[in-house]
Motif scaffolding. Structure first.
Motif, mmCIF file in Angstrom:
data_model
loop_
_atom_site.group_PDB
_atom_site.id
_atom_site.type_symbol
_atom_site.label_atom_id
_atom_site.label_comp_id
_atom_site.label_asym_id
_atom_site.label_seq_id
_atom_site.Cartn_x
_atom_site.Cartn_y
_atom_site.Cartn_z
ATOM 1 N N ARG A 91 -33.250 45.087 -8.723
ATOM 2 C CA ARG A 91 -32.757 43.874 -9.394
ATOM 3 C C ARG A 91 -31.722 44.026 -10.590
ATOM 4 O O ARG A 91 -32.218 44.599 -11.296
ATOM 5 N N GLU A 98 -27.614 37.194 -11.761
ATOM 6 C CA GLU A 98 -28.609 37.913 -11.410
ATOM 7 C C GLU A 98 -28.482 38.326 -9.805
ATOM 8 O O GLU A 98 -27.642 37.424 -9.084
ATOM 9 N N GLU A 100 -30.397 40.511 -6.522
ATOM 10 C CA GLU A 100 -31.652 41.495 -5.796
ATOM 11 C C GLU A 100 -31.146 42.014 -4.492
ATOM 12 O O GLU A 100 -30.648 41.281 -3.703
#
Length: 164
Positions: A91, A98, A100
């Motif tokens: 991540r 963000e 992941e």
């Protein structure tokens, strides 16, 4: 003979002409109408009101899932950036963005240190030839060796296992 009134060229679209345009996330300004704004706001308000319920039910199960797996974890961060690699994947986060990656989505993980300075760069490569770099400013250059060892332990435990 037909004659048209006005220009026959289409207006240009994209980030060069509309700074708010993000491909895949927003529609070009020429496609937006006045009705789009008010209609989307109530939906967004409803989504925000209902969003905490699923998150609250999902968050208690995540620590239980993490508690069951006892393996190496790599975590490094500075004031803006953060990287976490564990049994779930990698991540990356920078400011409010963000992303992941599960282990099956990763083709390679590359690290690089700056010749001068304290920047540690981790790049996640995907099988479809895309790469996602993130730079973390270390408190001292001596942390580079420690971070390399921790990340290698995580990659040996989870990444190599999936490759076989």
């Amino acid at each position: 003979m037909e004659q048209r009134i006005g220009s026959s060229s289409q207006p240009l679209e994209g980030a060069g002409f509309d700074p708010a345009f993000i491909p895949g996330l927003t529609s070009p300004a020429s496609a937006r109408t006045e009705d789009d704004g008010p209609e989307k706001e109530p939906e967004a308000a409803e989504a925000e009101e209902s969003a905490p319920e699923p998150e609250e039910t999902a968050s208690p199960s995540e620590p239980e899932e993490d508690a069951d797996v006892d393996g190496p974890v790599f975590e490094a961060s500075d004031r803006r950036a953060r990287i976490v690699a564990d049994h779930r994947g990698v991540r990356l986060s920078l400011d409010d963005q963000e992303c992941e990656f599960r282990w099956d989505e990763i083709g390679a993980v590359e690290t690089e240190t700056a010749r001068f300075g304290k920047r540690y760069t981790v790049t996640v490569h995907t099988p479809d030839r895309r790469w996602y770099p993130i730079e973390i400013e270390a408190p001292a250059r001596s942390r580079f060796t420690e971070w390399d060892e921790q990340l290698d332990a995580v990659l040996d435990a989870y990444f190599e296992e999936d490759a076989e």
